[in-house]
Enzyme design. Structure first.
Site, PDB file in Angstrom:
ATOM      1  CE  LYS A   1     -40.193  57.957  15.854  1.00 17.35           C
ATOM      2  NZ  LYS A   1     -41.238  58.618  15.058  1.00 17.35           N
TER       3      LYS A   1
ATOM      4  CB  SER B   1     -41.165  55.076  18.853  1.00 20.81           C
ATOM      5  OG  SER B   1     -40.634  53.805  19.155  1.00 20.81           O
TER       6      SER B   1
ATOM      7  CE1 TYR C   1     -37.552  55.480  14.528  1.00 20.59           C
ATOM      8  CE2 TYR C   1     -37.749  54.305  16.613  1.00 20.59           C
ATOM      9  CZ  TYR C   1     -38.325  54.823  15.466  1.00 20.59           C
ATOM     10  OH  TYR C   1     -39.684  54.681  15.252  1.00 20.59           O
TER      11      TYR C   1
END
Length: 244
Positions: free
Chosen positions: A153, A136, A149
């Site tokens: 990533k 991402s 998050y």
């Protein structure tokens, strides 16, 4: 560009919905034998109803040992897409240990586990291969309420690079793609608020979020022999977001 995966056995994790589902369908369309892994049987049933050639695998990737047994049972795998992911969007000060563990178990540890099994078998068979990790833009830049998050990533991108370094000599390529927001069910979790979404779009030179096919196309390319000299790359699919 004519790409054909005939004779290739391909595993896609998190294939029950969203980007993973569309990747599985496209790879099957291009004549690969696709194994679609998800923990949700209903999603797999829906996928197989669309394309009966796809082989469903229902397993919870957080279960390290069961995952290993299941993946070993479908070897050999020639191409792998580590797509499975979760997003716990919580401010840094409020994030919990459970959210941290869930996110890293699925977004990083599962990719590590599945890749380890697949790559060991590739090396034993003395076969080349390609793996694409779905990362991402959040792995490259901080986003509000995305602390856990973003970390996961970033870890996935570094796993991509270290794997590429170590297994490249076996002619096994490892790359990742880093999409901006895609309005799948996961995308809607963080960006369904129009004001918040517009603030992100304003930072994207192309002025919009990505469509699912705009993620699928680069994944297909990186899996194929057309990208035979690309290894250890973390490809942004972000409309120029990282360039600003």
């Amino acid at each position: 560009m004519n790409i054909n995966f005939e004779g290739k056995r391909i595993l896609v994790t998190g294939a029950g919905q969203g980007i993973g589902k569309e990747i599985a369908l496209r790879l099957s369309k291009y004549k690969g034998q696709v194994f679609a892994l998800s923990k949700t049987k209903q999603n797999l049933d829906n996928l197989v109803a669309i394309d009966p050639k796809i082989q469903p695998i229902c397993v919870d990737l957080r279960d390290w040992n069961t995952t290993r047994k299941v993946v070993q049972s479908i070897l050999p795998i020639d191409l792998l897409v580590n797509n499975a992911a979760v997003a716990c969007l919580t401010p840094f000060l409020d994030a919990t240990p459970n959210e941290f563990d869930l996110t890293f178990d699925v977004n990083v540890k599962a990719a590590f586990n599945v890749s380890q099994i697949v790559v060991k078998n590739m090396i034993e068979r003395k076969c080349s291969g390609s793996i694409v990790n779905i990362s991402s833009q959040a792995g490259q830049v901080a986003l509000k309420d995305h602390a856990v998050y973003c970390m996961s990533k970033a870890a996935l991108d570094m796993l991509t690079k270290t794997m590429a370094l170590e297994v490249g000599p076996h002619n096994i390529r490892i790359n990742s793609v880093g999409p901006t927001v895609v309005m799948t069910e996961m995308g809607k979790l963080g960006w369904s608020d129009s004001q918040k979404a517009q603030s992100m779009i304003n930072k994207i030179p192309l002025g919009r979020f990505a469509d699912v096919d705009e993620v699928v196309d680069p994944v297909v390319y990186l899996l194929s022999d057309r990208s035979s000299m690309i290894n250890g790359a973390c490809l942004p699919i972000d409309g120029g977001f990282l360039a600003t």
